[in-house]
Design an enzyme around this catalytic site. Structure first.
Site, short mmCIF file in Angstrom:
data_model
loop_
_atom_site.label_atom_id
_atom_site.label_comp_id
_atom_site.label_asym_id
_atom_site.label_seq_id
_atom_site.Cartn_x
_atom_site.Cartn_y
_atom_site.Cartn_z
N ARG A 65 -57.16 15.95 19.10
CA ARG A 65 -58.51 16.46 19.26
C ARG A 65 -59.56 15.37 19.48
O ARG A 65 -60.41 15.47 20.36
CB ARG A 65 -58.93 17.26 18.02
CG ARG A 65 -58.44 18.68 18.02
CD ARG A 65 -58.23 19.14 16.59
NE ARG A 65 -57.03 18.48 16.08
CZ ARG A 65 -55.82 18.98 16.20
NH1 ARG A 65 -55.64 20.17 16.70
NH2 ARG A 65 -54.75 18.32 15.79
N THR A 66 -59.52 14.35 18.63
CA THR A 66 -60.62 13.39 18.67
C THR A 66 -60.64 12.64 20.00
O THR A 66 -61.68 12.55 20.67
CB THR A 66 -60.53 12.41 17.48
OG1 THR A 66 -60.46 13.19 16.28
CG2 THR A 66 -61.77 11.51 17.42
N LYS A 75 -48.73 -7.48 20.38
CA LYS A 75 -48.36 -8.90 20.47
C LYS A 75 -49.05 -9.72 19.38
O LYS A 75 -48.95 -10.93 19.36
CB LYS A 75 -48.78 -9.47 21.83
CG LYS A 75 -48.15 -8.80 23.03
CD LYS A 75 -48.65 -9.49 24.30
CE LYS A 75 -48.19 -8.75 25.54
NZ LYS A 75 -48.88 -9.25 26.74
N ARG A 131 -60.18 4.27 16.84
CA ARG A 131 -59.47 4.79 15.64
C ARG A 131 -58.40 3.77 15.27
O ARG A 131 -57.63 3.33 16.14
CB ARG A 131 -58.81 6.14 15.93
CG ARG A 131 -57.87 6.55 14.80
CD ARG A 131 -57.34 7.94 14.95
NE ARG A 131 -58.37 8.93 14.69
CZ ARG A 131 -58.15 10.25 14.64
NH1 ARG A 131 -56.93 10.72 14.86
NH2 ARG A 131 -59.13 11.08 14.40
N HIS A 161 -64.86 9.24 9.01
CA HIS A 161 -64.62 9.88 10.32
C HIS A 161 -65.93 10.60 10.66
O HIS A 161 -66.00 11.83 10.64
CB HIS A 161 -63.45 10.84 10.19
CG HIS A 161 -62.90 11.36 11.50
ND1 HIS A 161 -63.51 11.16 12.72
CD2 HIS A 161 -61.77 12.08 11.75
CE1 HIS A 161 -62.79 11.74 13.66
NE2 HIS A 161 -61.73 12.31 13.10
C1 NCD Z 1 -58.34 14.34 10.99
C2 NCD Z 1 -58.18 12.84 10.95
O1 NCD Z 1 -57.63 12.23 11.87
O2 NCD Z 1 -58.68 12.28 9.97
N1 NCD Z 1 -58.02 14.89 12.24
C3 NCD Z 1 -59.02 14.98 13.19
O3 NCD Z 1 -59.57 14.01 13.63
N2 NCD Z 1 -59.37 16.22 13.57
C4 NCD Z 1 -57.68 15.05 9.87
C5 NCD Z 1 -56.22 14.83 9.62
O4 NCD Z 1 -55.54 14.09 10.32
O5 NCD Z 1 -55.71 15.45 8.67
#
Ligand code: NCD
Length: 309
Positions: A58-59, A87, A108, A136
Site C-alpha cells: 500500500r505505502t 554491497k 522505508r 509511520h
Molecule cells: C503498516 C506498516 O508497514 O507499518 N502497513 C502499512 O504501511 N499500511 C502496518 C503493518 O505492517 O502491520
C-alpha cells in the site's frame, strides 16, 4: 509558501496544528478533482524516488500512484537486494546519490531513526514511510483523514487502538494526533505489547482520558472507532514469543455485534488473522476505504513539501 514547504515529514509529533489542517484540506481538494474526473499536473517535471528497504504494498504503490496522479514521475528501489545497500553502502550515501536524481525522497527502512539519517544527508525533502518500530507519519495522516470522512467530524470521538502497540509504528504516529485532537482513547494490547512509556508520557501531557485495558469487547462498546493492528512478527527477537502472542485479539462478528452501534473498524493492513473476513461485509468495515485514502493524503504531502499544492 505553506508551513510544509521544503520540510521533511519524519514524525507526527513534529507537525503543527496548522500543517495538519493544511494536509487534510489539500487532500480533500485533490480528491474532489479526481472524483469529478479531472486531471492534475501540479507535479509535472518533478521526480519522486521511493526507496523501500522493507516489504510494502500500500505505502509504496499509493505514493507512486499519488505522484503520477499529480503528473509527476517516479523512480524506485522496491527490492533492497537489487540496490547497493546490498554491497554495504551507507544509507546516507544512498540518499545523497538519489538526491542527485530526484526532487523528493520517500523512504522505508527497518532501522528506527533511518528516515532522519537520510534527511540529514540531503537537501531535498524526505518523507518517512516507516522507520522500523519508530513512526509511520503518512499512515497516521491517512488514518485521521479516514476518521474524518467516515465519522463526518474529528470532534468528541472515542477511539480504541488494539493489537501490537509496542512495535506498531502506525499506532505510535497515530496516537500523537488523536490526543492532540482531544479524542478519548482506549489502548488494548496483550501483556508485553503495551504502548511504550515515552509515548504514554507525551500523551498524558495533553490531558485527555486514556484507558489501558485488556478487555477489547468493553472498549469497543464505548468506541466510535476501533483501530486494529497486526502483531509485528518481524520485530520479535524470539519467535516463540511471537507464537505465544499471535491471535491474542481477533475482531469477529460476535465482537462487532456487541460493539457501539455504528462503530468504524480500521486497520492499516496487511491483516493476518486479527480481523476475520466475515467482518468485511459490515458497513463500518473501513479498512479498504482507508487504504484508498492513502492516495489523496500522499498527493497532498508530495505537493506541499515542494510547494506545488
Ligand atoms: C503498516 C506498516 O508497514 O507499518 N502497513 C502499512 O504501511 N499500511 C502496518 C503493518 O505492517 O502491520
Amino acid at each position: 509558501m505553506s508551513a510544509l514547504y521544503g520540510e521533511d515529514i519524519l514524525r507526527t509529533d513534529l507537525l503543527s496544528d496548522e500543517a495538519l489542517e493544511l494536509i487534510l484540506s489539500t487532500a480533500s481538494r485533490f480528491e474532489a478533482v479526481l472524483e469529478a474526473g479531472g486531471r492534475l499536473s501540479n507535479m509535472a517535471g518533478q521526480m519522486l524516488a521511493t526507496l523501500f528497504f522493507e516489504p510494502s504494498t500500500r505505502t509504496r504503490l499509493s505514493f507512486e500512484a499519488a505522484m503520477q496522479r499529480l503528473g509527476g514521475s517516479v523512480i524506485s528501489v522496491a527490492d533492497p537486494r537489487t540496490s547497493s545497500a546490498a554491497k554495504g553502502e551507507s544509507l546516507a550515501d544512498t540518499a545523497r546519490t538519489v538526491a542527485g536524481y530526484a526532487d523528493l525522497i520517500v523512504i522505508r527502512h527497518p532501522r528506527e531513526g533511518s528516515a532522519r539519517e537520510a534527511a540529514e544527508a540531503v537537501e531535498v525533502p524526505v518523507i518517512n514511510a516507516g522507520d522500523g518500530a519508530g513512526q509511520h507519519p503518512t499512515q497516521a495522516l491517512l488514518d485521521i483523514y479516514t476518521i474524518q470522512k467516515e465519522k463526518g467530524t474529528l470532534e468528541g470521538l472515542t477511539v480504541t487502538l488494539a493489537g501490537d502497540l509496542r512495535y506498531g509504528r502506525t499506532v505510535h504516529s497515530l496516537s500523537h494526533l488523536l490526543v492532540r485532537l482531544g479524542m478519548r482513547l482506549f489502548l488494548v494490547a496483550p501483556p508485553g505489547l503495551e504502548m511504550p512509556k515515552s509515548i504514554m508520557g507525551d500523551m498524558r501531557e495533553e490531558g485527555v482520558e486514556i484507558t489501558e485495558t485488556t478487555d477489547l469487547a468493553a472498549a469497543m462498546r464505548e468506541s466510535d472507532v476501533v483501530y486494529m493492528t497486526r502483531i509485528q512478527k518481524e520485530r520479535f527477537e524470539d519467535p516463540a514469543e511471537y507464537e505465544q502472542l499471535k491471535g491474542a485479539y481477533v475482531i469477529d462478528r460476535a465482537l462487532v455485534e456487541q460493539a457501539k452501534s455504528g462503530i468504524s473498524i480500521m486497520h492499516p493492513l496487511p491483516r493476518v488473522d486479527e480481523i476475520v473476513p466475515e467482518v468485511d461485509v459490515y458497513e463500518g468495515a473501513a479498512y479498504f476505504r482507508q487504504a484508498a485514502n492513502g492516495v489523496s493524503i500522499r498527493m497532498a504531502l508530495l505537493a506541499l513539501v515542494v510547494g506545488r499544492e
